[in-house]
Scaffold this motif. Sequence first.
Motif, mmCIF file in Angstrom:
data_model
loop_
_atom_site.group_PDB
_atom_site.id
_atom_site.type_symbol
_atom_site.label_atom_id
_atom_site.label_comp_id
_atom_site.label_asym_id
_atom_site.label_seq_id
_atom_site.Cartn_x
_atom_site.Cartn_y
_atom_site.Cartn_z
ATOM 1 N N TYR A 150 0.210 11.661 4.689
ATOM 2 C CA TYR A 150 -0.085 11.671 3.253
ATOM 3 C C TYR A 150 -0.142 10.280 2.605
ATOM 4 O O TYR A 150 -1.116 9.953 1.940
ATOM 5 C CB TYR A 150 0.920 12.548 2.485
ATOM 6 N N LEU A 151 0.885 9.493 2.790
ATOM 7 C CA LEU A 151 0.980 8.234 2.056
ATOM 8 C C LEU A 151 0.901 7.046 3.002
ATOM 9 O O LEU A 151 1.714 6.936 3.930
ATOM 10 C CB LEU A 151 2.301 8.183 1.273
ATOM 11 N N HIS A 152 -0.082 6.167 2.785
ATOM 12 C CA HIS A 152 -0.142 4.936 3.560
ATOM 13 C C HIS A 152 0.966 4.011 3.080
ATOM 14 O O HIS A 152 1.189 3.857 1.887
ATOM 15 C CB HIS A 152 -1.512 4.259 3.389
ATOM 16 N N GLU A 153 1.665 3.407 4.039
ATOM 17 C CA GLU A 153 2.783 2.554 3.672
ATOM 18 C C GLU A 153 2.306 1.280 2.976
ATOM 19 O O GLU A 153 1.127 1.100 2.749
ATOM 20 C CB GLU A 153 3.592 2.217 4.939
ATOM 21 N N ARG A 154 3.199 0.406 2.716
ATOM 22 C CA ARG A 154 2.893 -0.836 1.992
ATOM 23 C C ARG A 154 1.748 -1.597 2.665
ATOM 24 O O ARG A 154 1.496 -1.447 3.859
ATOM 25 C CB ARG A 154 4.134 -1.725 1.926
ATOM 26 N N ASP A 155 1.096 -2.426 1.912
ATOM 27 C CA ASP A 155 -0.004 -3.228 2.443
ATOM 28 C C ASP A 155 0.531 -4.262 3.428
ATOM 29 O O ASP A 155 1.393 -5.088 3.075
ATOM 30 C CB ASP A 155 -0.735 -3.940 1.303
ATOM 31 N N THR A 156 0.032 -4.198 4.650
ATOM 32 C CA THR A 156 0.477 -5.141 5.683
ATOM 33 C C THR A 156 -0.674 -5.973 6.243
ATOM 34 O O THR A 156 -0.449 -6.938 6.954
ATOM 35 C CB THR A 156 1.161 -4.393 6.847
#
Length: 509
Positions: free
Chosen positions: A347-353
Motif C-alpha cells: 500500500y504505502l511506499h516508504e520514504r524517498d531513498t
Amino acid sequence: MKDKFCSYYTNSVPITSYMTARLEIQENDVILEPSAGEGTFVDAVLDRNIPVHIDALEIDNNAIRALKAKYGSHTDIVIRKTDTLFDKLLDRFHAEGGYYTKIIGNPPYGAWQDYEKREILKKKYTGHYVKETYSLFLLRCISVLQMNGRLCFIIPDTFLFLNMHIRLREVLLTNTKINEILIFPSKFFPGVGFGYSNLSIITLERCNPAEAVENTIRIIQGFHSSAEFQYAFDEEERFPAHIQIYKMKQKDILKGSQCRFALAKSQYADLLCMKKTTLGNIADVVTGFYTGDNKRFIRVLNSKIKGAKGYTSVNEEQIYECLSTEGIQNVAEGYIPYIKSASGQRYLHERDTWFVRWDCDTVSHYHNDKKARFQNSSFYFKTGIGIPMVKSRYIRAFLMENRVFDQSVVGIFPKDSHYVFYILALMNADVINDLVHIINPTANNSANYIKQIPFIEPPQDILRTIHLSVKEILFLLKWGNTNQANKLHQEVNQTICDLYTSKAPVAGP
C-alpha cells in the motif's frame, strides 16, 4: 556442456530414458535428431536395439568430427553438418508433407541470431518469434514429421504462456496432438540453471486439425527429481501427492486468452478463459523511465539503502520538489524523489531513498540520448499504483503520487480515478497474486502481462467499502500502526477473494 550455439548437451539418464520411451520407437522408423551434439539421443535410440535409420544433424564443426568418429561405422546413421533451420533437404521434406516417423531432440535455446539472419528467419517463419531458437526448431521439425509421426523435445516451458509464442501455440494446438508435457526445474538438467523459467519435455503427434482440437493433453509437474519421471508410466492414483496432473482439451486452450496454458487447479484459471474485461481495459499499464546511465544520473539517500553499491549519495541541498516533465527551472544541478525500487510493505511506499537528476539541461539530455528512455512521460507525477517488475512470491503494490518511476516499476493508472484505491487493494490481494503467477510464471511482471489480469467490476457498496478501508490502511501505515493496517488488509483481501471466487465459472467435466 554449453557452447556458443547455446546447445545444452543432454547427460541425464532419467531424461533420455523417458524421452526415448515416449517416442515409441518401432522397427524401420526414420528418426531425426536435429541438433545431435554429442550424440546422447542417438546412443539412447541405439540402446533400444531396434533396427532404425537415423539422420543426425549438427551445425558445430567440433561436434560433427566427434559424431563421425563415434558413428562412422554405422551404415544406418547419416551425419550431416548443416543449419537445421535453413537446410534444403528439410525444405523438400516439408514441401512433400513430411518424411520422418520420429523426431527426438534437445534444440538450442537462447542462441543469438544476428540481425541479418533474423530478417531471413522472419520471411521463412512468417508471424513467429524468431529471436528464440528452440521455438523455430520445434516448428521446423513438426513440418518434416509424417502425419501420425511422433516428436519428443526438451525445451524451456515459456512456450506455454509467453505472449511472444502465441503463434507457436496455435500451430501446436491445431496441427498436433500433444500427448504429454512434463514441467520441471532446470536444475534437473546438468549444466543448466535458468532463473526465469522451468524446462519441459513435450511429446506430440502430427495430425489433422479435426483430431487436434479434440485431443486432451496431460501436463505433469511438481517433480522432486528427474528419477520421478518414471511415475508418468504408472497409474495416476499411484503418483506421489506432490506431483500435480492437469488435463486440458486443446480446443479449450484455443478459446482462452492468448491460447495460454493456465496451469492451476482452481476457478481462478477459468477466469483467464472468459475473455471478459481485463485490467488493461480500465487502466493504463506502463513501464517507467530510464536515464541511460544510472550511476551518472541517479543518487541514493545513503550507503545503507539496498542496492546502493556504486551509487553516489545525494546532496540534500540539491533535492527539489518539481512536478514538470520539462525539469527544474533555473538550477544547474537538481534532483527529485524517484521511485526506483520495490516497497518493503503493501500500500504505502516508504520514504524517498532514490533521487534522479531533473534540471532542465539534464531532462533535455534524456530526450536526445539514444540510451535514455523518456517513455510514458504523460504518467510521470500522476497518481497510480506501482508494482516491481521483478517478480517475488507476493506482490507488494504501493501508491505512487507526484513521482517519476523507474523502468523497473510497472505503473498502473486507472482511467477512472474512483478506482485507484480499489485497484491498489486488488493488486495486493492473494487472488490477483495467484492469477499473475498463472498468466506468466517467469521472473518478470512486465506490463503486457499485468494488463491481462481479469477485472471484475465490484458492486458499488463493495467498491465504497474497499475505498474507505484502503484510505484507512494508508493512514494507519503513515502513523506506524502496522498491525492494525494488516488486520484491515486481511478483511479487504477476503472480500476481493470472495468476489473473484463467486464470479469464476465452474469448470465442466
